[in-house]
Design a protein around this motif. Structure first.
Motif, PDB file in Angstrom:
ATOM      1  N   LEU A   1      -5.092   0.097   5.837  1.00 58.50           N
ATOM      2  CA  LEU A   1      -6.231   1.014   5.925  1.00 58.50           C
ATOM      3  C   LEU A   1      -5.782   2.410   6.329  1.00 58.50           C
ATOM      4  O   LEU A   1      -6.275   3.415   5.796  1.00 58.50           O
ATOM      5  CB  LEU A   1      -7.265   0.475   6.916  1.00 58.50           C
ATOM      6  CG  LEU A   1      -8.131  -0.678   6.404  1.00 58.50           C
ATOM      7  CD1 LEU A   1      -8.850  -1.366   7.559  1.00 58.50           C
ATOM      8  CD2 LEU A   1      -9.143  -0.177   5.374  1.00 58.50           C
TER       9      LEU A   1
ATOM     10  N   MET B   1      -4.229   4.209   3.378  1.00 56.92           N
ATOM     11  CA  MET B   1      -5.245   4.684   2.437  1.00 56.92           C
ATOM     12  C   MET B   1      -6.047   5.838   3.012  1.00 56.92           C
ATOM     13  O   MET B   1      -6.399   6.788   2.306  1.00 56.92           O
ATOM     14  CB  MET B   1      -6.148   3.523   2.025  1.00 56.92           C
ATOM     15  CG  MET B   1      -5.415   2.470   1.195  1.00 56.92           C
ATOM     16  SD  MET B   1      -6.488   1.319   0.319  1.00 56.92           S
ATOM     17  CE  MET B   1      -7.291   0.504   1.695  1.00 56.92           C
ATOM     18  N   GLN B   2      -6.327   5.791   4.318  1.00 54.18           N
ATOM     19  CA  GLN B   2      -7.046   6.893   4.956  1.00 54.18           C
ATOM     20  C   GLN B   2      -6.228   8.173   4.881  1.00 54.18           C
ATOM     21  O   GLN B   2      -6.756   9.247   4.541  1.00 54.18           O
ATOM     22  CB  GLN B   2      -7.346   6.542   6.421  1.00 54.18           C
ATOM     23  CG  GLN B   2      -8.203   7.592   7.137  1.00 54.18           C
ATOM     24  CD  GLN B   2      -8.436   7.235   8.595  1.00 54.18           C
ATOM     25  OE1 GLN B   2      -7.650   6.494   9.197  1.00 54.18           O
ATOM     26  NE2 GLN B   2      -9.506   7.747   9.174  1.00 54.18           N
TER      27      GLN B   2
ATOM     28  N   SER C   1       0.788  -1.235   0.000  1.00 59.54           N
ATOM     29  CA  SER C   1       0.000   0.000   0.000  1.00 59.54           C
ATOM     30  C   SER C   1       0.819   1.283   0.000  1.00 59.54           C
ATOM     31  O   SER C   1       0.316   2.331  -0.379  1.00 59.54           O
ATOM     32  CB  SER C   1      -0.930   0.022   1.236  1.00 59.54           C
ATOM     33  OG  SER C   1      -0.166   0.017   2.441  1.00 59.54           O
TER      34      SER C   1
ATOM     35  N   GLY D   1      -2.693   1.855  -1.728  1.00 60.81           N
ATOM     36  CA  GLY D   1      -3.403   0.586  -1.824  1.00 60.81           C
ATOM     37  C   GLY D   1      -3.333  -0.049  -3.188  1.00 60.81           C
ATOM     38  O   GLY D   1      -3.757  -1.200  -3.363  1.00 60.81           O
TER      39      GLY D   1
ATOM     40  N   HIS E   1     -14.443   6.437   4.390  1.00 58.43           N
ATOM     41  CA  HIS E   1     -14.754   5.005   4.274  1.00 58.43           C
ATOM     42  C   HIS E   1     -13.507   4.135   4.397  1.00 58.43           C
ATOM     43  O   HIS E   1     -13.622   2.914   4.371  1.00 58.43           O
ATOM     44  CB  HIS E   1     -15.529   4.697   2.994  1.00 58.43           C
ATOM     45  CG  HIS E   1     -14.811   4.967   1.719  1.00 58.43           C
ATOM     46  ND1 HIS E   1     -14.987   6.119   0.999  1.00 58.43           N
ATOM     47  CD2 HIS E   1     -13.933   4.222   1.006  1.00 58.43           C
ATOM     48  CE1 HIS E   1     -14.247   6.074  -0.088  1.00 58.43           C
ATOM     49  NE2 HIS E   1     -13.597   4.945  -0.110  1.00 58.43           N
ATOM     50  N   TYR E   2     -12.331   4.717   4.517  1.00 57.73           N
ATOM     51  CA  TYR E   2     -11.124   3.939   4.793  1.00 57.73           C
ATOM     52  C   TYR E   2     -10.793   3.926   6.288  1.00 57.73           C
ATOM     53  O   TYR E   2      -9.794   3.337   6.694  1.00 57.73           O
ATOM     54  CB  TYR E   2      -9.931   4.495   4.021  1.00 57.73           C
ATOM     55  CG  TYR E   2     -10.042   4.334   2.524  1.00 57.73           C
ATOM     56  CD1 TYR E   2     -10.138   3.071   1.938  1.00 57.73           C
ATOM     57  CD2 TYR E   2     -10.060   5.442   1.686  1.00 57.73           C
ATOM     58  CE1 TYR E   2     -10.249   2.919   0.565  1.00 57.73           C
ATOM     59  CE2 TYR E   2     -10.159   5.300   0.311  1.00 57.73           C
ATOM     60  CZ  TYR E   2     -10.261   4.039  -0.245  1.00 57.73           C
ATOM     61  OH  TYR E   2     -10.362   3.899  -1.608  1.00 57.73           O
TER      62      TYR E   2
ATOM     63  N   ARG F   1      -6.782  -1.578  -2.459  1.00 59.86           N
ATOM     64  CA  ARG F   1      -7.754  -0.485  -2.515  1.00 59.86           C
ATOM     65  C   ARG F   1      -9.176  -1.047  -2.590  1.00 59.86           C
ATOM     66  O   ARG F   1     -10.125  -0.457  -2.064  1.00 59.86           O
ATOM     67  CB  ARG F   1      -7.471   0.404  -3.726  1.00 59.86           C
ATOM     68  CG  ARG F   1      -8.421   1.595  -3.829  1.00 59.86           C
ATOM     69  CD  ARG F   1      -7.990   2.559  -4.898  1.00 59.86           C
ATOM     70  NE  ARG F   1      -8.929   3.668  -5.004  1.00 59.86           N
ATOM     71  CZ  ARG F   1      -8.705   4.766  -5.713  1.00 59.86           C
ATOM     72  NH1 ARG F   1      -7.550   4.894  -6.379  1.00 59.86           N
ATOM     73  NH2 ARG F   1      -9.598   5.726  -5.782  1.00 59.86           N
TER      74      ARG F   1
ATOM     75  N   ASN G   1     -12.862  -4.396   5.942  1.00 58.22           N
ATOM     76  CA  ASN G   1     -13.212  -3.442   6.994  1.00 58.22           C
ATOM     77  C   ASN G   1     -14.721  -3.399   7.210  1.00 58.22           C
ATOM     78  O   ASN G   1     -15.201  -3.311   8.348  1.00 58.22           O
ATOM     79  CB  ASN G   1     -12.686  -2.060   6.604  1.00 58.22           C
ATOM     80  CG  ASN G   1     -12.634  -1.088   7.775  1.00 58.22           C
ATOM     81  OD1 ASN G   1     -12.171  -1.434   8.862  1.00 58.22           O
ATOM     82  ND2 ASN G   1     -13.097   0.122   7.551  1.00 58.22           N
TER      83      ASN G   1
ATOM     84  N   PRO H   1     -11.368  -2.208   1.996  1.00 58.06           N
ATOM     85  CA  PRO H   1     -12.681  -1.698   2.415  1.00 58.06           C
ATOM     86  C   PRO H   1     -13.711  -2.807   2.628  1.00 58.06           C
ATOM     87  O   PRO H   1     -14.571  -2.709   3.502  1.00 58.06           O
ATOM     88  CB  PRO H   1     -13.075  -0.768   1.265  1.00 58.06           C
ATOM     89  CG  PRO H   1     -11.776  -0.313   0.702  1.00 58.06           C
ATOM     90  CD  PRO H   1     -10.887  -1.516   0.789  1.00 58.06           C
TER      91      PRO H   1
END
Length: 294
Positions: free
Chosen positions: A242, A245-246, A118, A184, A253-254, A189, A196, A193
């Protein structure tokens, strides 16, 4: 070809195995001798399973094992490298330190690849003296079985490095797919999600562990349920991806599920720790839900 693999964990050992089986000389590097010994034992065990299925001969297994050398000193491990593949923990600071060191220690002509799932290749490349030779080579787990290799070009990655990694991946019997350098990449990617959301579904009490996994296996034809897959990947790795990516996208949503955060803090990391959403302490193949998450 002389290949140096940095990190003797599950991914590093798997990468070392596929190169060794293909006839390459592999230097497996880790700061811990215990980790190196475990990595070599994992390769031996994995090849033993392949031998038992008669997919390789004893001579081929012995030859592959002979292709692997162990090094606890980074300089010695990469001194003759024609390609370096980093497979350390998914931690930005650690990877930047490794690649900075590789700039000093690896031969100037050697491309430097990362197995990161990632983290930005462009950011990693900036820590080196050869950004044009830095590339992502993201193998899937388990490496000896899974065919896909995500090949990630950073901002400066040149065509020659990309072609080398694409061709080399194909020579291993893999299917390389070139993707762009965004958090990601493609695989995680899309995957993370989903995992999660499965955790959020559990955390909110919509359904239990086995129920969620059964719905996805039978309803979506997934070979493994999302919570079992998260355990297999490692919950700490899921959390790290995660968060990358956040931070990279700034999208809600990450945001990692609070249950995932708490489990990692509690040391419940999945198969690697013996317990995650399932309990692996019994050693059997049957999935046993580790506790009530209601």
């Amino acid at each position: 070809m002389n290949i140096s693999v940095i990190g003797a964990g599950q991914m590093g050992a798997g990468i070392a195995q596929v190169f060794a089986v293909a006839g390459h000389r592999v230097s497996l590097v880790d700061i811990s001798q215990d980790a190196l010994d475990r990595g070599l034992a994992a390769i031996h065990k994995s090849l033993g399973r392949v031998l038992k299925k008669e997919r390789i001969t004893q001579a081929e297994m012995d030859g592959a094992l002979a292709n692997v050398s162990l090094h606890s000193d980074l300089g010695a491990g990469v001194a003759n490298a024609e390609l370096v593949i980093e497979a350390a923990t998914e931690n930005v600071d650690l990877k930047l330190k490794i690649f900075s060191d590789l700039s000093r220690l690896a031969p100037a002509a050697a491309p430097l690849a990362s197995n990161t799932s990632s983290i930005s290749i462009t950011r990693i490349a900036a820590a080196t003296d050869r950004p044009e030779k830095v590339i992502g080579m993201h193998f899937m787990n388990p490496v000896p079985i899974m065919k896909l290799v995500e090949v990630i070009r950073g901002y400066a990655t040149d065509d020659a490095t990309t072609k080398l990694v694409m061709d080399l991946s194909e020579s291993l019997g893999k299917v390389p797919v070139e993707v762009k350098d965004y958090p990601g990449f493609v695989a995680n990617r899309i995957l993370m999600p989903m995992l999660n959301e499965a955790m959020n579904t559990l955390w909110e009490g919509v359904a239990g562990v086995s129920e969620i996994d059964t719905v996805m296996k039978l309803g979506m034809a997934h070979p493994m349920g999302p919570l079992q897959l998260a355990d297999y990947i490692g919950l700490d790795t899921c959390l790290a991806i995660l968060r990358v990516m956040q931070d990279g996208f700034g999208r809600g949503h990450y945001q990692p599920c609070p249950l995932l955060v708490n489990m990692v803090m509690a040391g419940k990391l999945g198969r690697k720790s013996g317990e995650g959403f399932y309990d692996y302490s019994g050693g059997g193949k049957e999935l046993v839900v580790s506790k009530s998450f209601a």
